[in-house]
Design an enzyme around this catalytic site. Sequence first.
Site, PDB file in Angstrom:
ATOM      1  N   ASN A 144       0.728  -1.227   0.061  1.00 14.09           N
ATOM      2  CA  ASN A 144       0.063  -0.106  -0.040  1.00 14.09           C
ATOM      3  C   ASN A 144       0.952   1.225  -0.022  1.00 14.09           C
ATOM      4  OD1 ASN A 144       0.817  -0.594   2.449  1.00 14.09           O
ATOM      5  ND2 ASN A 144      -1.333  -0.056   3.560  1.00 14.09           N
ATOM      6  N   GLY A 219       2.339  -6.364   7.112  1.00 14.27           N
ATOM      7  CA  GLY A 219       1.379  -7.116   6.391  1.00 14.27           C
ATOM      8  C   GLY A 219       0.311  -7.745   7.134  1.00 14.27           C
ATOM      9  N   SER A 220       0.115  -8.823   6.531  1.00 14.26           N
ATOM     10  CA  SER A 220      -1.295  -9.604   6.963  1.00 14.26           C
ATOM     11  C   SER A 220      -0.847 -10.561   8.161  1.00 14.26           C
ATOM     12  CB  SER A 220      -1.891 -10.591   5.881  1.00 14.26           C
ATOM     13  OG  SER A 220      -0.865 -11.809   5.824  1.00 14.26           O
ATOM     14  N   THR A 223       0.480 -13.985   6.763  1.00 15.08           N
ATOM     15  CA  THR A 223       1.895 -13.967   6.416  1.00 15.08           C
ATOM     16  C   THR A 223       2.952 -13.628   7.614  1.00 15.08           C
ATOM     17  OG1 THR A 223       1.430 -13.063   4.335  1.00 15.08           O
ATOM     18  CG2 THR A 223       3.569 -12.856   4.811  1.00 15.08           C
ATOM     19  N   GLY A 224       2.561 -12.949   8.738  1.00 19.43           N
ATOM     20  CA  GLY A 224       3.277 -12.477   9.706  1.00 19.43           C
ATOM     21  C   GLY A 224       3.622 -13.846  10.745  1.00 19.43           C
ATOM     22  N   GLU A 242       4.027  -5.638  12.189  1.00 17.87           N
ATOM     23  CA  GLU A 242       2.924  -4.861  12.151  1.00 17.87           C
ATOM     24  C   GLU A 242       1.952  -5.313  11.301  1.00 17.87           C
ATOM     25  OE1 GLU A 242       1.199  -0.928  10.242  1.00 17.87           O
ATOM     26  OE2 GLU A 242       3.288  -0.451  10.813  1.00 17.87           O
ATOM     27  N   CYS A 277      -3.674  -0.717   7.369  1.00 15.56           N
ATOM     28  CA  CYS A 277      -4.031  -1.631   8.744  1.00 15.56           C
ATOM     29  C   CYS A 277      -4.629  -0.985   9.718  1.00 15.56           C
ATOM     30  CB  CYS A 277      -2.442  -2.115   9.148  1.00 15.56           C
ATOM     31  SG  CYS A 277      -1.470  -3.330   7.966  1.00 15.56           S
ATOM     32  N   GLU A 455       7.147   0.888  15.972  1.00 14.61           N
ATOM     33  CA  GLU A 455       7.801   1.405  15.337  1.00 14.61           C
ATOM     34  C   GLU A 455       7.642   3.128  15.395  1.00 14.61           C
ATOM     35  OE1 GLU A 455       8.388  -1.950  11.663  1.00 14.61           O
ATOM     36  OE2 GLU A 455       7.013  -0.298  11.405  1.00 14.61           O
TER      37      GLU A 455
END
Length: 476
Positions: A144, A219-220, A223-224, A242, A277, A455
């Site tokens: 994004n 990301g999702s 996937t994390g 994140e 997100c 972050e």
Amino acid sequence: MLIGGELVASESGEWIDSVDPATEEVIGRIPNGDARDVARAVEAADRAWAAWNGIGVAARAEALRAFGRKMLERAEELLEVEVRDTGNTIAPMRGDVRTGVEGMNYYAGLAYELKGDTIPATPGNLHFTTREPYGVVARIVPFNHPVMFATARTAAALMAGNSVVVKPPETSSLSALILSEIARDALPPGVFNIVTGTGAGAGAPLVRHPGVKRIAFIGSVETGMAIQRMAAESAVKHVTLELGGKNPLIAFPDVDPATVIDAAIAGMNFSWQGQSCGSTSRLLLHESIHDDVVAGLVERIRAIRVGDPMDPASQMGAINSKGQYDKVLRHIANAREDGARLLAGGGRPEGEEFRKGFWVQPTLFGDVEQSMRIAQQEVFGPVLSVMKWSTLDQAITIANATDLGLTASIYANNIDDAFAAARRVRSGYVWINSVGPHYPAMPYGGMKNSGTGREEGIEEMLSYTEQKAYNLAMRK
């Protein structure tokens, strides 16, 4: 790609077409990197980091600022490529290059905070700590905001003395190739490397590489979790994530409905198709203002101008990829199947210009119950769900009834109500009477399955270092 200070194709010689989400036309191509390219990049980064760390914090800070200045020289080029490659509308995307540069300048300004502590562990002796970089770190970037995340979210690692290998998103990597040219000229060879390709082809080998001790991913959730598993297969690693959000905006009865409507539109991030997100995709309305807010929202959402992302008048562009487009449509179909009431949108916009491309109307669902999939699952698209509450306990129960906890927004004129809700909501980043902005030095990250680590503040820079403890026995 950028490996060891050189612009290179992939070892396989294969390429991936990059598609404009608004037209489905191929607008470029990226190298299809694989494990061999990852190995070359990690080797180059490993050769570079010690010298990069050795030049000291002041020199690294100036190098980051120079990198930022060179980015600004090509800001318009980066902007156009980013808009065409992501589908995001041009007006809000103008800030992404600036945010990337501001991130580098921010961490450059924190250079001298890379310090240790003295500890009075025993009398007469000396006990102290220093901070050292991990060496080679990896940053896996979402689709994004590719340029912004590839720069603002690598600045902390670079400032801490690490070298970086960036894996951009396979669906929107064109701007990263321009970034390769900029970084080649701004930073020493091997300090900043970019390897493009698929998640399986390039991302997984990067995560598994035993020479990469520190990994950061946006990301999702799925996937994390996969990254955590893969990282653990090869070495003990420090992984920060994140991840997704199903974020609540809680509106109290003493707030003007017009204010809530504005906040709901802004918080949903329709300008980049809800693909954020942090989007507040669950609107929790007190029963006394519910009907007025919903009526106004229907009107506002139906009036959102969907169109060519390069047109400054467009208020919403196209979904990033065919795969993401299909997911959004499935979520909409599931919501209708579960009994949520479709109030606006829900399909492809009408008109010849929308016959091709990954277009979804801005969508509003009412009568949403927490048991429905639309209330539990992140859509990552322009879909807003409205829920009703009557007591604060009920509102907090609804807000916390997901396994995600990234952001939340509370709108209340009564400060006691606002803080009572803010303290009880299980989210890592909370706005009170605002929604959306990220503030300098404020740590950003999620609770529950929305991630680990923080972050955007000093915590991020320190997380790219390891502490070393020294104990000096003083001889009398």
